[in-house]
Motif scaffolding. Structure first.
Motif, PDB file in Angstrom:
ATOM      1  N   LEU A   1      -3.701  16.925   9.073  1.00 32.80           N
ATOM      2  CA  LEU A   1      -2.586  17.443   8.273  1.00 32.80           C
ATOM      3  C   LEU A   1      -1.844  16.311   7.566  1.00 32.80           C
ATOM      4  N   ALA A   2      -1.232  15.409   8.350  1.00 33.15           N
ATOM      5  CA  ALA A   2      -0.411  14.370   7.721  1.00 33.15           C
ATOM      6  C   ALA A   2      -0.730  13.011   8.334  1.00 33.15           C
ATOM      7  N   ALA A   3      -0.201  11.953   7.702  1.00 34.11           N
ATOM      8  CA  ALA A   3      -0.352  10.596   8.233  1.00 34.11           C
ATOM      9  C   ALA A   3       0.654   9.719   7.499  1.00 34.11           C
ATOM     10  N   GLY A   4       1.155   8.690   8.193  1.00 37.81           N
ATOM     11  CA  GLY A   4       2.146   7.820   7.553  1.00 37.81           C
ATOM     12  C   GLY A   4       1.897   6.361   7.873  1.00 37.81           C
ATOM     13  N   VAL A   5       2.368   5.503   6.973  1.00 39.63           N
ATOM     14  CA  VAL A   5       2.237   4.059   7.212  1.00 39.63           C
ATOM     15  C   VAL A   5       3.549   3.373   6.830  1.00 39.63           C
ATOM     16  N   PHE A   6       3.998   2.485   7.727  1.00 39.50           N
ATOM     17  CA  PHE A   6       5.166   1.652   7.433  1.00 39.50           C
ATOM     18  C   PHE A   6       4.697   0.208   7.323  1.00 39.50           C
ATOM     19  N   SER A  29      -0.749  14.144  14.006  1.00 39.08           N
ATOM     20  CA  SER A  29      -0.795  13.168  12.926  1.00 39.08           C
ATOM     21  C   SER A  29      -0.408  11.768  13.384  1.00 39.08           C
ATOM     22  N   PRO A  30      -1.034  10.756  12.774  1.00 40.94           N
ATOM     23  CA  PRO A  30      -0.727   9.372  13.115  1.00 40.94           C
ATOM     24  C   PRO A  30       0.345   8.768  12.208  1.00 40.94           C
ATOM     25  N   MET A  31       1.091   7.829  12.783  1.00 41.42           N
ATOM     26  CA  MET A  31       2.037   7.041  11.995  1.00 41.42           C
ATOM     27  C   MET A  31       1.743   5.583  12.355  1.00 41.42           C
ATOM     28  N   LEU A  32       1.461   4.748  11.352  1.00 42.80           N
ATOM     29  CA  LEU A  32       1.086   3.348  11.612  1.00 42.80           C
ATOM     30  C   LEU A  32       2.260   2.436  11.263  1.00 42.80           C
ATOM     31  N   VAL A  33       2.653   1.609  12.208  1.00 40.59           N
ATOM     32  CA  VAL A  33       3.761   0.678  11.956  1.00 40.59           C
ATOM     33  C   VAL A  33       3.195  -0.743  12.048  1.00 40.59           C
ATOM     34  N   PHE A  34       3.114  -1.414  10.889  1.00 37.93           N
ATOM     35  CA  PHE A  34       2.597  -2.790  10.875  1.00 37.93           C
ATOM     36  C   PHE A  34       3.720  -3.772  11.187  1.00 37.93           C
ATOM     37  N   ASP A  35       3.352  -4.965  11.654  1.00 41.60           N
ATOM     38  CA  ASP A  35       4.415  -5.881  12.093  1.00 41.60           C
ATOM     39  C   ASP A  35       5.207  -6.480  10.921  1.00 41.60           C
ATOM     40  N   ASP A  36       4.733  -6.223   9.681  1.00 47.18           N
ATOM     41  CA  ASP A  36       5.527  -6.667   8.533  1.00 47.18           C
ATOM     42  C   ASP A  36       6.514  -5.582   8.071  1.00 47.18           C
ATOM     43  N   ALA A  37       6.550  -4.447   8.783  1.00 46.95           N
ATOM     44  CA  ALA A  37       7.385  -3.320   8.328  1.00 46.95           C
ATOM     45  C   ALA A  37       8.853  -3.565   8.628  1.00 46.95           C
ATOM     46  N   ASP A  38       9.709  -2.861   7.920  1.00 45.19           N
ATOM     47  CA  ASP A  38      11.136  -2.813   8.253  1.00 45.19           C
ATOM     48  C   ASP A  38      11.238  -1.909   9.492  1.00 45.19           C
ATOM     49  N   ILE A  39      11.559  -2.510  10.632  1.00 51.93           N
ATOM     50  CA  ILE A  39      11.489  -1.765  11.894  1.00 51.93           C
ATOM     51  C   ILE A  39      12.497  -0.618  11.920  1.00 51.93           C
ATOM     52  N   ASP A  40      13.666  -0.819  11.337  1.00 46.23           N
ATOM     53  CA  ASP A  40      14.647   0.273  11.327  1.00 46.23           C
ATOM     54  C   ASP A  40      14.138   1.482  10.559  1.00 46.23           C
ATOM     55  N   LYS A  41      13.501   1.205   9.413  1.00 45.63           N
ATOM     56  CA  LYS A  41      12.940   2.316   8.628  1.00 45.63           C
ATOM     57  C   LYS A  41      11.844   3.018   9.433  1.00 45.63           C
ATOM     58  N   ALA A  42      11.015   2.224  10.098  1.00 44.35           N
ATOM     59  CA  ALA A  42       9.919   2.813  10.869  1.00 44.35           C
ATOM     60  C   ALA A  42      10.461   3.664  12.021  1.00 44.35           C
ATOM     61  N   VAL A  43      11.523   3.182  12.664  1.00 45.68           N
ATOM     62  CA  VAL A  43      12.111   3.964  13.760  1.00 45.68           C
ATOM     63  C   VAL A  43      12.709   5.261  13.194  1.00 45.68           C
ATOM     64  N   SER A  44      13.362   5.181  12.042  1.00 44.81           N
ATOM     65  CA  SER A  44      13.883   6.415  11.421  1.00 44.81           C
ATOM     66  C   SER A  44      12.737   7.382  11.136  1.00 44.81           C
ATOM     67  N   ARG A  93      -3.685   0.986   0.436  1.00 43.46           N
ATOM     68  CA  ARG A  93      -5.035   0.930   1.025  1.00 43.46           C
ATOM     69  C   ARG A  93      -5.106   1.871   2.232  1.00 43.46           C
ATOM     70  N   VAL A  94      -4.095   1.817   3.069  1.00 43.85           N
ATOM     71  CA  VAL A  94      -4.102   2.657   4.280  1.00 43.85           C
ATOM     72  C   VAL A  94      -3.970   4.130   3.898  1.00 43.85           C
ATOM     73  N   ALA A  95      -3.079   4.432   2.941  1.00 34.47           N
ATOM     74  CA  ALA A  95      -2.931   5.836   2.512  1.00 34.47           C
ATOM     75  C   ALA A  95      -4.268   6.369   1.994  1.00 34.47           C
ATOM     76  N   ALA A  96      -4.995   5.524   1.270  1.00 34.50           N
ATOM     77  CA  ALA A  96      -6.302   5.952   0.741  1.00 34.50           C
ATOM     78  C   ALA A  96      -7.300   6.196   1.872  1.00 34.50           C
ATOM     79  N   ALA A  97      -7.177   5.436   2.943  1.00 32.09           N
ATOM     80  CA  ALA A  97      -8.154   5.543   4.040  1.00 32.09           C
ATOM     81  C   ALA A  97      -7.845   6.693   5.006  1.00 32.09           C
ATOM     82  N   PHE A  98      -6.610   7.174   4.987  1.00 37.09           N
ATOM     83  CA  PHE A  98      -6.263   8.272   5.902  1.00 37.09           C
ATOM     84  C   PHE A  98      -7.075   9.514   5.571  1.00 37.09           C
ATOM     85  N   ARG A  99      -7.578  10.183   6.586  1.00 38.50           N
ATOM     86  CA  ARG A  99      -8.232  11.474   6.358  1.00 38.50           C
ATOM     87  C   ARG A  99      -7.205  12.562   6.688  1.00 38.50           C
TER      88      ARG A  99
END
Ligand code: NDP
Length: 486
Positions: A411-416, A257-272, A425-431
């Motif tokens: 199975l799964a996918a996440g976006v920060f 599964s993929p996890m997408l971390v955009f540069d506007d994300a809270d980096i600490d949350k994304a690392v968690s 938008r990204v959640a909708a696009a995830f397969r």
């Protein structure tokens, strides 16, 4: 902590009683933290499997005929017992899987109890509908499927048994459950607890065994449904065998599964999120976000923060509640994971952390992070099922979505991201069947969990699971004359 004796009374639980048959192939339980033998059981012979199926078949009509609120009460009582005995059950789960007690205390029997409580609560509300047709009318009845086979993987043995048994039993089915031969113990406890909670004999049975026991449980004509948690190759075999008998299936299989971390994300949350999605249970989780795509500007801050956070890893005896990182389940899984790490090095990924077996007894592999991973590398394509996180970089949202979806798994996918519209938008696009915005790998029982593409079919948890353990019968009611052409 002194280690309790976890040798069960007998290998199987059939028709309300512990049953042994030493003719079956031995199954040896070892403690993954030391390699020591803890218990010895036997695989079911064909006669034992037959006995379990006969018990489930006999018990099914009586169980289905109970008032639904009574079925629900049994499940809710079982949930209470699981919670009362959580500590002892968690110790068994830790010894059987090697997962730290710090985890099993909050994630295994407790989530099993949640499932029993949730589906126990739903049992009494499962009805059909009334369909007006002018003068005539119709109604539908929600019926159980019959005898269900459950087959489990070794990473969450109690949780998997409960996630399958709870909706199945709530709908009036009975079950024969085969745990993974690597973790045979906790399903036996669940069977005892269900009987103690009032489930009639034969409603939930456990047989141990390897793949051939699973195959017998799928091929038998008395079985109406097969629910598997396992790998994609096993899923293919099980689905094919079930198709021969036109049986219902639920397939909870592997992923990448993929996890997408955009540069506007809270980096600490994304690392968690990345830690939860790669290192919890030493990475042995099907929905792990093992391909972490980080937008280029956030890449170095993300890696720096991840490296710092890895200093918080406490590796040690899983029974010590301070330990937050345990061994892999057994030697063969450890060797498999080390092989993938070698492939990562050989194919040119940059090792940022870990990368080796830990110099201590047991099957410990360091939490491992690779950067500069590209989409074609083995570690970016294949399910590793161990503590190996791959970091890939990207520039645009469109590119990230395209690459995230370029996998046979789903199975799964996440976006920060802190951009609200982008998150949806990204959640909708995830397969993928299960997606997360600004969190990862949380699987509350209220939320359906499942997959698309090669990762499987059907849903566990939530009201959606009911659809997979029941079927609708239509009843047409004629109220007037019956007109016929002659
Ligand atoms: P396997 O696919 O090896 O085994 C799963 C179960 O199927 C075991 O009980 C196994 O028995 C049994 N089995 C094997 N062959 C057959 C057969 N021919 N017919 C019937 N049953 C058979 O998976 P693992 O136990 O190694 O678990 C890891 C896998 O499970 C990973 O791919 C992971 O992603 C996936 N998984 C998926 C989850 C999800 O919800 N989507 C959750 C957890 C794990 P035995 O072990 O005795 O061979």
């Amino acid at each position: 902590m002194t280690r309790p004796d976890i040798q069960p009374k007998a290998s199987h639980f059939i028709d309300g009683a512990a049953i042994e048959d030493t003719d079956g192939t031995p199954i040896v339980c070892t403690y993954a933290a030391t390699g020591e033998e803890l218990a010895r059981l036997h695989a079911a012979t064909p006669a034992i499997v037959d006995r379990a199926l006969a018990a489930a078949d006999r018990a099914q009509a009586e169980w289905a005929a109970l008032q639904p609120v009574e079925r629900g009460r049994v499940l809710r009582r079982a949930a209470d017992i699981l919670r009362e005995r959580n500590h002892g059950l968690s110790v068994i789960e830790t010894l059987d899987t090697g997962k730290p007690l710090q985890e099993t205390l909050v994630a295994d029997a407790t989530s099993g109890a949640d499932a029993l409580e949730y589906f126990g609560g739903l049992a009494a509300s499962l009805g059909g509908e009334h369909i007006p047709l002018g003068g005539d009318w119709a109604y539908t009845v929600r019926e159980p499927l019959g005898v269900c086979t459950g087959i489990g993987a070794w990473n969450y043995p109690m949780q998997i048994a409960c996630w399958k048994a709870a909706p199945a039993l709530a709908c009036g089915n009975t079950m024969v459950f085969k745990p993974s031969e690597a973790t045979p113990l906790s399903a036996l406890k669940l069977a005892e607890i269900l009987v103690e909670a009032g489930a009639p004999a034969g409603v939930f049975n456990v047989v141990q065994g390897y793949g051939e026991v699973g195959a017998q449980l799928i091929g038998d004509d008395r079985v109406a449904k097969v629910s598997l948690t396992g790998s994609v190759p096993t899923g293919r075999k099980v689905y094919t065998a079930a198709a021969e008998g036109m049986k219902h299936v639920t397939m909870e299989l592997g992923g990448k599964s993929p996890m997408l971390v955009f540069d506007d994300a809270d980096i600490d949350k994304a690392v968690s999120g990345a830690i939860l999605g790669n290192f919890y249970s030493s990475g042995q989780i099907c929905s792990n976000g093992t391909r972490v795509f980080v937008q280029r500007k956030a890449l170095e801050p993300f890696l720096d923060r991840l490296r710092e956070r890895l200093s918080g890893v406490v590796m040690g005896d899983p029974l010590d509640e301070e330990t937050n990182f345990g061994p892999l389940v057994n030697e063969s899984q450890m060797e498999k994971v080390l092989g993938f790490i070698q492939a990562g090095r050989d194919e040119g990924a940059r090792l940022v952390a870990g990368g080796a077996r830990v110099d201590r007894p047991g099957y410990y592999v360091e939490p491992t992070v690779f950067a500069d991973v590209t989409d074609d590398m083995t570690i970016a394509r294949e399910e590793i099922f161990g503590p190996v996180l791959s970091v890939l970089s990207f520039d645009t949202e469109e590119e990230a979505i395209r690459r995230a979806n370029a996998t046979p798994y789903g199975l799964a996918a996440g976006v920060f991201t802190n951009d609200l519209a982008r998150g949806h938008r990204v959640a909708a696009a995830f397969r993928a069947g299960t997606t997360f915005i600004n969190h990862y790998n949380v699987t509350p029982v209220e939320m359906p969990f499942g997959a698309v593409k090669m990762s499987g079919f059907g849903r566990e948890n939530g009201k959606a699971a009911i659809e997979h353990y029941s079927q609708v019968k239509s009843v047409y009611v004629g109220m007037g004359d019956v007109e016929a052409p002659f």
